[in-house]
Write an enzyme that holds these catalytic residues in place. Structure first.
Site, PDB file in Angstrom:
ATOM      1  CE1 TYR A  16      -3.708   2.447   0.877  1.00 39.13           C
ATOM      2  CE2 TYR A  16      -2.241   3.334   2.403  1.00 39.13           C
ATOM      3  CZ  TYR A  16      -3.773   3.659   1.656  1.00 39.13           C
ATOM      4  OH  TYR A  16      -4.518   4.401   1.925  1.00 39.13           O
TER       5      TYR A  16
ATOM      6  CE  LYS B   6      -3.594   4.603  -1.548  1.00 39.88           C
ATOM      7  NZ  LYS B   6      -4.496   5.400  -2.831  1.00 39.88           N
TER       8      LYS B   6
END
Ligand SMILES: C[S@@+](CC[C@H](N)C(=O)[O-])C[C@H]1O[C@@H](n2cnc3c(N)ncnc32)[C@H](O)[C@@H]1O
Length: 551
Positions: A457, A461
């Site tokens: 994640y 991002k």
């Protein structure tokens, strides 16, 4: 027998005169039938008007009906004789049903939060306007007679809107001075007290900025039974109102209309910038800061009327909040989600708020879904101005255990999906020469949130930020701005899962703001980035995390 009604408005006077003329005509055999028939028709039109307006106007609330009844049935002469009121107050003073609803409508339409009333009487107008105010709205009512506050308060207390009303007893001019000294400002003012002072109230309000820019002043009785335009007027109040109307009509600070409702209701709008302020033009810097860009002041510049937007991952959480925010700001919104049912539910919510919207079921990790999404928006609305690429997923695992499957899945949605949406929307926008792309990144692009483990994640991002920076600089000279928003930890159903819930206390100790973000904390940012007000911003990562990345 109740006393005959005294005509009080221009229409009531016309009816009264026509009735007298009709009586004369009936008793006179030499009057042609045709003239009598014209008289009857004129009488029918004039006498039916007020009654029709009464019937067609939305019915008043129970507390308003009670207040009206209490006012007209009260013995005002007796109250005066007993020394309860300073002046003999005629019950006709009361603002009735149609005018009350008109004022309430104007409060709604001007989205007023703070209203000032000069001359409250028994509070009919005050309560009508209070009903149009939001929960946290406030109405300050000025009234000379202390008895009227006692009279109105029990009914204010019965209404859920009564608590919004603050009554200030005393001379209205003294109250205005007190309000100005306290730096108070209002969105709407209703002037309905001593007629010969209207001009003083009006000037004091504008000169001391008691009315905000673009605020509205309503003034009652400005036709004053027609005396403002009748040549033979000698009546002091009629002459005062004639002078007042002319003064406002000549005043470059405002625009005015006089609506022939009951005894005349003036609606006066304070213009954004005194366009006819030629007298001061030499002394001010007359530029876009003063006049607004293209004449649009700052809040108008964030309005998204006429814009077409889409939001991915809009079936819940941040995406749903973004869809609502963009729609509230005026955009049409395509609500995109993998889950058709959730997308449709958000479209229903938006439609209930009068926002044009339609659902699209699409998985942003699939190139064919992304292209179908873009094609269906273009075929429905012809353009895409605002692309909100928000869909994302988050999985947790220790890095040494992170599977390629987890990595690929996360990257396919969060980074590859965002890239595909940017590219497909970007192609449309580059052709248009205009576009606003807003990607949802994360605070995890800056810091490593802990103690949860979320390598894929965080890295995906960080990739979204670099994607944003690269596209933002590559496309800006062709009218397409690309920015991203990086929320901190947002209070969504996801973090209430069994595995994450125990971490909330730990996170809170890392957040200077002392709380998690609500999705509503992010809404203004998306509107700003979608609007022309942010045109000089591109490739930016707008971090909204309650200060967490700074600790
Ligand atoms: C026409 S009535 C107001 C009707 C009211 N707006 C309504 O909705 O029913 C005028 C009111 O202004 C008040 N008034 C007159 N002169 C005033 C003054 N100088 N200061 C404050 N109130 C005043 C009167 O006592 C009276 O109650």
């Amino acid at each position: 027998m109740p006393p005959a009604k005294v005509p009080d408005t221009p229409v009531e006077h016309i009816v009264d005169l026509l009735e007298k003329a009709k009586k004369l005509a009936e008793g006179n055999g030499s009057i042609p039938e045709e003239l009598k028939s014209y008289l009857q028709k004129a009488l029918d039109i004039a006498s039916g008007l007020d009654d029709y307006l009464e019937r067609m106007t939305t019915q008043e609330s129970e507390p308003l009906a009670e207040l009206y009844k209490k006012t007209v049935s009260h013995d005002w002469e007796q109250a005066h004789k007993e020394g309860k009121t300073i002046f003999k107050l005629p019950k006709e003073c009361v603002t009735g049903h149609v005018e009350g609803q008109t004022l309430k409508m104007l409060v709604h339409m001007s989205q007023a939060k703070r209203v000032l009333e000069i001359g409250m009487f028994t509070g009919y107008g005050a309560l009508s306007m209070a009903e149009g105010l939001p929960e946290d709205g406030c109405l300050v009512a000025c009234e000379l007679e202390p008895y009227l506050k006692e009279f109105a308060q029990p009914i204010f207390d019965k209404s859920p809107h009564g608590k919004k009303i603050i009554v200030k007893i005393g001379s209205a001019m003294d109250t205005l001075k007190e309000l100005a000294a306290a730096g108070e400002q209002f969105d709407m003012v209703f002037i309905d007290a001593d007629k010969n002072n209207y001009i003083n109230y009006y000037n004091y309000i504008l000169d001391n900025n008691l009315l905000r820019l673009q605020g509205v002043i309503c003034v009652d009785n400005t036709l004053f039974k027609g005396k403002v335009y009748l040549k033979d007027t000698t009546d002091e109040n009629g002459l005062a109102l004639r002078q007042f109307n002319q003064f406002v009509s000549d005043d470059p600070r405002v625009e005015q209309v006089i609506v022939p409702l009951r005894d005349g209701l003036s609606i006066i709008r304070r213009v954004p910038v005194a366009s006819a302020c030629s007298s001061v033009l030499g002394k001010i810097t007359d530029d876009e800061v003063f006049r607004g860009v293209g004449g649009h002041l700052i809040l108008d510049r964030m309005h998204l009327g006429g814009k077409v937007a889409y939001v991915t991952g809009a079936g819940q959480g941040i995406g749903r909040a973004f869809a609502h925010a963009l729609g509230e700001a005026g955009a049409k919104v395509a609500v995109v989600d993998m889950d058709q049912v959730k997308a449709a539910a958000v479209v229903t919510e938006l439609s209930l708020k009068g926002i044009l919207a339609f659902p699209i079921a699409a998985d942003v990790s699939k190139p064919e879904d992304v292209q179908r999404m873009i094609d269906s928006i273009v075929s429905k609305w012809g353009v895409i101005h605002i692309a909100c690429n928000n869909a994302g997923i988050n999985m947790n695992s220790n890095s040494e255990d992170t599977s390629l499957e987890e990595w690929d899945q996360t990257f396919n949605v969060n980074l590859r999906g965002t890239f595909m949406c940017c590219q497909a929307a970007g192609r449309v926008m580059l052709k248009q020469g205009y576009g606003k792309i807003i990607n949802t990144a994360s605070m995890a692009s800056l810091i490593v949130p802990h103690p949860q483990k979320q390598l894929s994640y965080n890295t995906s991002k960080a990739g979204v930020v670099k994607l944003t920076q690269t596209l933002g600089t590559e496309w800006i000279d062709r009218g397409v701005r690309v920015n991203c928003i990086s929320p901190g930890i947002v209070d969504t159903p996801l973090i209430h899962s069994e595995s994450l819930r125990p971490l909330v206390q730990r996170w809170l100790s890392d957040i200077p703001a002392g709380r998690l973000a609500q999705v509503t904390d992010l809404q203004a940012a998306v509107v700003y980035l979608a609007s022309d007000a942010s045109d000089y911003m591109t490739g930016h990562n707008l971090v909204i995390e309650g200060g967490q990345s700074l600790w």
